[in-house]
Motif scaffolding. Structure first.
Motif, mmCIF file in Angstrom:
data_model
loop_
_atom_site.group_PDB
_atom_site.id
_atom_site.type_symbol
_atom_site.label_atom_id
_atom_site.label_comp_id
_atom_site.label_asym_id
_atom_site.label_seq_id
_atom_site.Cartn_x
_atom_site.Cartn_y
_atom_site.Cartn_z
ATOM 1 N N GLU A 164 0.846 -1.188 0.000
ATOM 2 C CA GLU A 164 0.000 0.000 0.000
ATOM 3 C C GLU A 164 0.887 1.245 0.000
ATOM 4 O OE1 GLU A 164 -3.311 0.370 -0.148
ATOM 5 O OE2 GLU A 164 -3.549 -1.804 -0.372
ATOM 6 N N PRO A 165 0.507 2.280 -0.726
ATOM 7 C CA PRO A 165 1.279 3.524 -0.670
ATOM 8 C C PRO A 165 1.108 4.188 0.693
ATOM 9 C CG PRO A 165 -0.732 3.864 -1.923
ATOM 10 C CD PRO A 165 -0.659 2.390 -1.624
ATOM 11 N N PHE A 166 2.012 5.104 1.005
ATOM 12 C CA PHE A 166 1.948 5.830 2.277
ATOM 13 C C PHE A 166 2.249 7.294 2.013
ATOM 14 C CE2 PHE A 166 4.362 7.979 5.572
ATOM 15 C CZ PHE A 166 3.502 7.881 6.653
ATOM 16 N N GLU A 167 1.660 8.166 2.790
ATOM 17 C CA GLU A 167 2.080 9.558 2.794
ATOM 18 C C GLU A 167 1.702 10.189 4.119
ATOM 19 O OE1 GLU A 167 -1.175 12.261 0.600
ATOM 20 O OE2 GLU A 167 -0.157 10.879 -0.759
ATOM 21 N N LEU A 168 2.584 11.065 4.608
ATOM 22 C CA LEU A 168 2.272 11.827 5.805
ATOM 23 C C LEU A 168 1.039 12.687 5.540
ATOM 24 C CD1 LEU A 168 5.891 12.996 6.685
ATOM 25 C CD2 LEU A 168 4.514 11.431 8.056
ATOM 26 N N PRO A 169 0.245 12.967 6.564
ATOM 27 C CA PRO A 169 -0.955 13.798 6.359
ATOM 28 C C PRO A 169 -0.595 15.180 5.836
ATOM 29 C CG PRO A 169 -0.974 12.750 8.530
ATOM 30 C CD PRO A 169 0.384 12.516 7.959
ATOM 31 N N GLU A 249 -0.638 -2.290 -8.746
ATOM 32 C CA GLU A 249 -0.688 -3.143 -7.564
ATOM 33 C C GLU A 249 0.305 -4.294 -7.680
ATOM 34 O OE1 GLU A 249 -4.744 -4.322 -7.204
ATOM 35 O OE2 GLU A 249 -5.431 -2.341 -6.569
ATOM 36 N N GLU A 250 0.389 -4.890 -8.867
ATOM 37 C CA GLU A 250 1.337 -5.994 -9.072
ATOM 38 C C GLU A 250 2.779 -5.488 -9.016
ATOM 39 O OE1 GLU A 250 1.033 -9.438 -9.438
ATOM 40 O OE2 GLU A 250 -0.871 -8.863 -8.515
#
Length: 350
Positions: A164-169, A249-250
């Motif tokens: 899953e991607p992530f980013e700070l708020p 996603e892959e």
């Protein structure tokens, strides 16, 4: 050899490093509750080619991001000359090793005025075509070190499931960064091994001020999405274009895929850094996805002929605003055309 317990502890440290950075290692220890987190970070610095780079949230910095593909008539134009031509606005310039006439650029700007430069180069025959698109969406993927072999300094294979991607708020809410904020981000991008103490010295400010800007603004206001941690010097960069979200996603199963973005024409691009031992495996995996999507792969060896990267153009931020000058770019474009013509004329005269 690392025992499983140590590997798990390092994985947890990586989790926090890619979210809060390493400019103040004691903060990582406090947040993660790992007592020796600062010692583990120091161990990584001493035993690996450790680097940590911030991923800027360019919208919060008052910038737009554009993706340009140039189809050139010359395969030997210096990438540094291209960087100078666009007055330091490019975050990367990539030449495809299979077709060196193809250049892919990412440009930070606040309008598309720079297309005058591209039109001029096309009129002068330096390039025969270009595509210009705005980046509509960008996703940051923290590098997954769960299957990293610390002894061999390489990943052992693909991940078993997508990431899953992530980013700070994004907490800017009307806040706009100042010159210190911009320089902290830019200096850390330009010299990824720098500590906060190093950066405060570069900027001529106190450590206390640098710490405040980092915690309250750069991280606290979400001026960056996170940090990428690298433990080795990559041999290549892959840039992969495709059309389907399922392909993204892959591709996230590649542990060193760290960034993906979607353009205004709905095309996706994903970026992978790694060393040569993984290249064929990744290419084979990407080929297996082509039955469900139209995929193109660009390969960029890690040398100055094929790859040039740079920080945000923080030198152009003054008095609370960005100062870009298209006329300077046009002047440099004219100089570049003259230089190429003189060189080409010399070849024809041989």
């Amino acid at each position: 050899m690392l025992i499983e317990k140590e590997h798990l502890k390092l994985s947890e440290v990586f989790y926090y490093l890619q979210r809060f950075g390493d400019l103040n290692p004691r903060v990582i220890g406090a947040i993660s509750r790992i007592k020796d987190a600062d010692k583990l970070i120091q161990w990584l610095r001493e035993n690996f080619q450790y680097r940590l780079a911030p991923i800027p949230r360019y919208e919060a910095l008052g910038l737009k991001k554009y993706y340009v593909t140039i189809y050139s008539n010359y395969a030997d134009i210096s990438l540094y000359n291209i960087y100078e031509l666009f007055d330091g606005m490019t975050s990367f310039i990539l030449r495809d090793v299979i077709n060196p006439l193809v250049l892919n650029l990412s440009i930070y700007y606040n309008s598309t005025d720079f297309d005058r430069v591209l039109d001029y180069l096309q009129d002068e025959g330096i390039i025969y075509h270009y595509d210009l698109h705005k980046v509509e969406e960008e996703k940051f993927y923290p590098i997954d070190y769960s299957n990293f072999n610390f002894e061999r300094r390489e990943f052992t294979g693909l991940l078993t499931s997508p990431r899953e991607p992530f980013e700070l708020p994004d907490l800017a809410e009307g806040f706009f960064p100042d010159e210190v904020d911009m320089k902290i981000i830019g200096k850390k991008q330009a010299k990824t091994v720098s500590s906060l103490k190093d950066i405060s010295t570069m900027l001529g400010i106190s450590f206390k001020d640098a710490l405040y800007h980092t915690q309250a603004h750069v991280i606290g206001k979400g001026l960056i999405k996170g940090y990428s941690v690298y433990l080795y010097k990559p041999d290549f960069r892959l840039e992969i274009s495709f059309s389907e979200k399922e392909t993204l996603e892959e591709l996230s199963r590649i542990p060193s895929m760290y960034l993906a973005y979607k353009l205004d024409d709905k095309t996706y691009y994903a970026h992978v850094f790694d060393n040569s031992s993984r290249l064929l495996d990744y290419l084979d995996f990407i080929s297996s996805l082509k039955s469900k999507d139209t995929i193109e792969v660009y390969i960029h060896p890690f040398n100055e002929k094929y790859l040039f990267t740079a920080s945000i153009p923080y030198e152009h931020f003054e008095n609370g605003r960005w100062n870009f000058n298209t006329e300077i770019m046009m002047f440099r474009a004219e100089k570049l055309v003259k230089k190429i013509e003189e060189k080409d004329g010399g070849r024809q005269g041989e």
